[in-house]
Design a protein around this motif. Structure first.
Motif, PDB file in Angstrom:
ATOM      1  N   ARG A 151      -6.136  10.114   1.180  1.00 16.65           N
ATOM      2  CA  ARG A 151      -6.411  10.380   2.595  1.00 16.65           C
ATOM      3  C   ARG A 151      -6.036   9.149   3.408  1.00 16.65           C
ATOM      4  O   ARG A 151      -5.329   9.242   4.405  1.00 16.65           O
ATOM      5  CB  ARG A 151      -7.892  10.724   2.774  1.00 16.65           C
ATOM      6  N   PHE A 152      -6.544   8.005   2.975  1.00 13.55           N
ATOM      7  CA  PHE A 152      -6.224   6.720   3.584  1.00 13.55           C
ATOM      8  C   PHE A 152      -5.821   5.748   2.475  1.00 13.55           C
ATOM      9  O   PHE A 152      -6.400   5.785   1.384  1.00 13.55           O
ATOM     10  CB  PHE A 152      -7.439   6.157   4.348  1.00 13.55           C
ATOM     11  N   PRO A 153      -4.861   4.864   2.733  1.00 10.45           N
ATOM     12  CA  PRO A 153      -4.455   3.916   1.690  1.00 10.45           C
ATOM     13  C   PRO A 153      -5.541   2.890   1.404  1.00 10.45           C
ATOM     14  O   PRO A 153      -6.271   2.480   2.304  1.00 10.45           O
ATOM     15  CB  PRO A 153      -3.210   3.251   2.291  1.00 10.45           C
ATOM     16  N   VAL A 154      -5.667   2.517   0.152  1.00 12.34           N
ATOM     17  CA  VAL A 154      -6.613   1.477  -0.260  1.00 12.34           C
ATOM     18  C   VAL A 154      -5.818   0.268  -0.747  1.00 12.34           C
ATOM     19  O   VAL A 154      -4.997   0.392  -1.660  1.00 12.34           O
ATOM     20  CB  VAL A 154      -7.542   1.989  -1.372  1.00 12.34           C
ATOM     21  N   THR A 155      -6.050  -0.881  -0.140  1.00 14.46           N
ATOM     22  CA  THR A 155      -5.337  -2.105  -0.509  1.00 14.46           C
ATOM     23  C   THR A 155      -6.252  -3.174  -1.082  1.00 14.46           C
ATOM     24  O   THR A 155      -5.775  -4.118  -1.710  1.00 14.46           O
ATOM     25  CB  THR A 155      -4.613  -2.679   0.728  1.00 14.46           C
ATOM     26  N   THR A 156      -7.582  -3.013  -0.839  1.00 20.52           N
ATOM     27  CA  THR A 156      -8.538  -4.040  -1.251  1.00 20.52           C
ATOM     28  C   THR A 156      -9.801  -3.376  -1.774  1.00 20.52           C
ATOM     29  O   THR A 156     -10.226  -2.339  -1.256  1.00 20.52           O
ATOM     30  CB  THR A 156      -8.917  -4.946  -0.053  1.00 20.52           C
ATOM     31  N   ASN A 157     -10.406  -3.959  -2.783  1.00 19.01           N
ATOM     32  CA  ASN A 157     -11.680  -3.456  -3.275  1.00 19.01           C
ATOM     33  C   ASN A 157     -12.728  -3.496  -2.166  1.00 19.01           C
ATOM     34  O   ASN A 157     -12.694  -4.371  -1.284  1.00 19.01           O
ATOM     35  CB  ASN A 157     -12.174  -4.285  -4.456  1.00 19.01           C
ATOM     36  N   ALA A 158     -13.656  -2.559  -2.216  1.00 20.73           N
ATOM     37  CA  ALA A 158     -14.721  -2.522  -1.216  1.00 20.73           C
ATOM     38  C   ALA A 158     -15.571  -3.790  -1.300  1.00 20.73           C
ATOM     39  O   ALA A 158     -16.033  -4.166  -2.385  1.00 20.73           O
ATOM     40  CB  ALA A 158     -15.587  -1.293  -1.410  1.00 20.73           C
ATOM     41  N   ALA A 159     -15.784  -4.415  -0.150  1.00 28.06           N
ATOM     42  CA  ALA A 159     -16.583  -5.640  -0.116  1.00 28.06           C
ATOM     43  C   ALA A 159     -18.076  -5.351  -0.079  1.00 28.06           C
ATOM     44  O   ALA A 159     -18.890  -6.191  -0.491  1.00 28.06           O
ATOM     45  CB  ALA A 159     -16.194  -6.478   1.098  1.00 28.06           C
ATOM     46  N   LYS A 160     -18.463  -4.158   0.412  1.00 26.55           N
ATOM     47  CA  LYS A 160     -19.873  -3.785   0.551  1.00 26.55           C
ATOM     48  C   LYS A 160     -20.050  -2.348   0.087  1.00 26.55           C
ATOM     49  O   LYS A 160     -19.096  -1.585  -0.035  1.00 26.55           O
ATOM     50  CB  LYS A 160     -20.335  -3.913   2.016  1.00 26.55           C
ATOM     51  N   VAL A 218     -13.722   3.073   1.870  1.00 27.36           N
ATOM     52  CA  VAL A 218     -14.088   1.723   2.293  1.00 27.36           C
ATOM     53  C   VAL A 218     -12.993   0.819   1.747  1.00 27.36           C
ATOM     54  O   VAL A 218     -12.779   0.734   0.535  1.00 27.36           O
ATOM     55  CB  VAL A 218     -15.467   1.303   1.764  1.00 27.36           C
ATOM     56  N   ASN A 219     -12.286   0.166   2.653  1.00 25.51           N
ATOM     57  CA  ASN A 219     -11.153  -0.684   2.294  1.00 25.51           C
ATOM     58  C   ASN A 219     -11.503  -2.115   2.692  1.00 25.51           C
ATOM     59  O   ASN A 219     -11.480  -2.457   3.872  1.00 25.51           O
ATOM     60  CB  ASN A 219      -9.903  -0.206   3.023  1.00 25.51           C
ATOM     61  N   GLY A 220     -11.906  -2.931   1.718  1.00 25.36           N
ATOM     62  CA  GLY A 220     -12.385  -4.271   2.052  1.00 25.36           C
ATOM     63  C   GLY A 220     -13.684  -4.175   2.819  1.00 25.36           C
ATOM     64  O   GLY A 220     -14.681  -3.645   2.331  1.00 25.36           O
ATOM     65  N   ASP A 221     -13.670  -4.646   4.073  1.00 22.16           N
ATOM     66  CA  ASP A 221     -14.868  -4.574   4.914  1.00 22.16           C
ATOM     67  C   ASP A 221     -14.724  -3.553   6.039  1.00 22.16           C
ATOM     68  O   ASP A 221     -15.415  -3.633   7.055  1.00 22.16           O
ATOM     69  CB  ASP A 221     -15.194  -5.955   5.493  1.00 22.16           C
TER      70      ASP A 221
END
Length: 408
Positions: free
Chosen positions: A123-132, A181-184
């Motif tokens: 649905r949305f690209p993920v580039t970074t692990n979720a920070a929270k 959730v992508n990063g923050d």
């Protein structure tokens, strides 16, 4: 001397007929295009069924099956199953679609550019692990154009980068939302043929979200913020009551076949009657209709009746009927659905149809009438299956209310 006939050369021009592209079967990503770049993204699947195409729109756990898909050469027309909502599209090869989404509104029909690409499952690209991790219940404030706040509750479920949930307001919920959730940062959206929503926000911590924006349709936008709050509640701003001195409702409207139906008809006497205030344009009404239709089939022989009063975009009876029949067909509604003839935008809709009530503020709303014909309870709004435990609680309360009235 024999006369020679002239040679005639016939030249056939080579014509290349371009084959009509066959759409790729499988996963697609759809995108409703906003001029500000905050496009509303959703996922759907294209399948083949009985030599026709089938769309399945996906929002979290929800699956919306769209069977009215018509191919005509390189064109595609997709009619949504419940709402006055459709796509007119052109095939660009076998893995791209482009066109327009059209939706009925109180001001007429609204168009929004649309494009879709095959083979995209995210649905949305993920580039970074979720920070929270924002799983849980949140107290939310949306801000209108004039800066005034309106309250809501968010219920989120996060697993890694994957995010699902909904927003709940005093009049209902925003149904199934799906995102990441992508990063923050969070991004979450939905499309059901009427709702076309996209939310984004910045996650300050496990208990604070700020710099949020809520995008609705082609132009709607509201800032929002949230704080984690396991005990968050909503004000009862949508409540309505019987006016002083009133105990019973009095109404008579035409059903979908044009027959006049009154609350004083024999079929309603000495029974528990549930009056559904609804409109075919309303997604929460869709969820309530699904619930009520199933409930009615199981309980009609116990002395329970249901009747729906529809407030549509159209005063014209036939136009209103065409819209309501989609609900009736989709959910196999066996109780009467009546056309009030008064539009949802009419500021005097209550006075013209149910003057015994204070203002109708929420669609849907549910009125419980006891066997004595008196109004026993009024419930504004409907928290549907997208709200999880809140939906389960609503069902239990609904069933308990009916059971108690049947005992009286």
């Amino acid at each position: 001397m024999k006369k020679l006939m002239p040679l005639i050369y016939v030249v056939f021009a080579a014509c290349t007929v371009q084959p009509i592209p066959m759409l790729r079967i499988g996963e697609w990503q759809g995108k409703l295009i906003r001029e500000d770049g905050n496009h509303i993204i959703f996922n759907f699947e294209i399948k083949e069924k009985n030599d026709s195409l089938l769309w399945i729109i996906k929002n979290g756990e929800e699956r919306i099956e769209v069977t009215d898909v018509l191919e005509n050469g390189d064109s595609l027309f997709v009619q949504m199953p419940v709402f006055e909502s459709s796509f007119k599209l052109v095939k660009l090869g076998n893995n791209q679609l482009k066109g327009v989404w059209t939706k009925a509104a109180s001001t007429g029909f609204l168009d929004m550019p649309f494009e879709a690409t095959a083979g995209i499952t995210e649905r949305f690209p993920v580039t970074t692990n979720a920070a929270k991790n924002i799983t849980g219940k949140w107290s939310v404030r949306f801000f209108r154009a004039d800066g005034s706040p309106r309250p809501a509750i968010a219920e989120f479920m996060q697993k890694g980068n994957d995010l699902s949930g909904t927003f709940i307001t005093p009049t209902g919920d925003y149904r199934y939302l799906k995102g990441v959730v992508n990063g923050d940062s969070l991004q979450i959206s939905t499309f059901d043929g009427s709702h076309a929503y996209f939310f984004k926000g910045y996650i300050n911590s496990d208990s604070s979200i700020s710099k949020g924006f809520y995008y609705s349709g082609a132009t709607g936008i509201e800032p929002w913020e949230a704080m984690k709050n396991d005990t968050a509640t909503l004000p009862d701003v949508a409540a309505m009551y019987m006016r002083d001195g009133e105990e019973k409702l009095s109404f008579s409207f035409r059903d979908l076949n044009g027959k006049q139906v009154s609350i004083t008809d024999e079929r309603f006497k000495n029974k528990v009657v549930i009056v559904q205030i609804m409109g075919s344009w309303c997604p929460n009404c869709m969820d309530e209709t699904a619930f009520l239709s199933t409930f009615y089939k199981k309980n009609k022989d116990r002395g329970v009746e249901i009747v729906a009063l529809a407030y549509e975009y159209y005063e014209d009876f036939n136009l209103a009927v065409n819209s309501i029949r989609k609900f009736q067909k989709r959910f196999d509604v066996q109780y009467p659905m009546l056309v009030t003839g008064v539009t949802v935008t009419d500021t005097l809709r209550t006075e013209k149809t149910l003057p015994q009530l204070t203002k109708i503020k929420s669609f849907p709303s549910t009125i419980f009438i006891g066997k004595n014909g008196k109004v026993a309870k009024i419930h504004a709004g409907f928290e549907g299956p997208g709200t999880g435990s809140r939906y389960e609680a609503l069902q239990k309360e609904f069933i308990n209310t009916v059971d108690q009235l049947l005992k009286q």
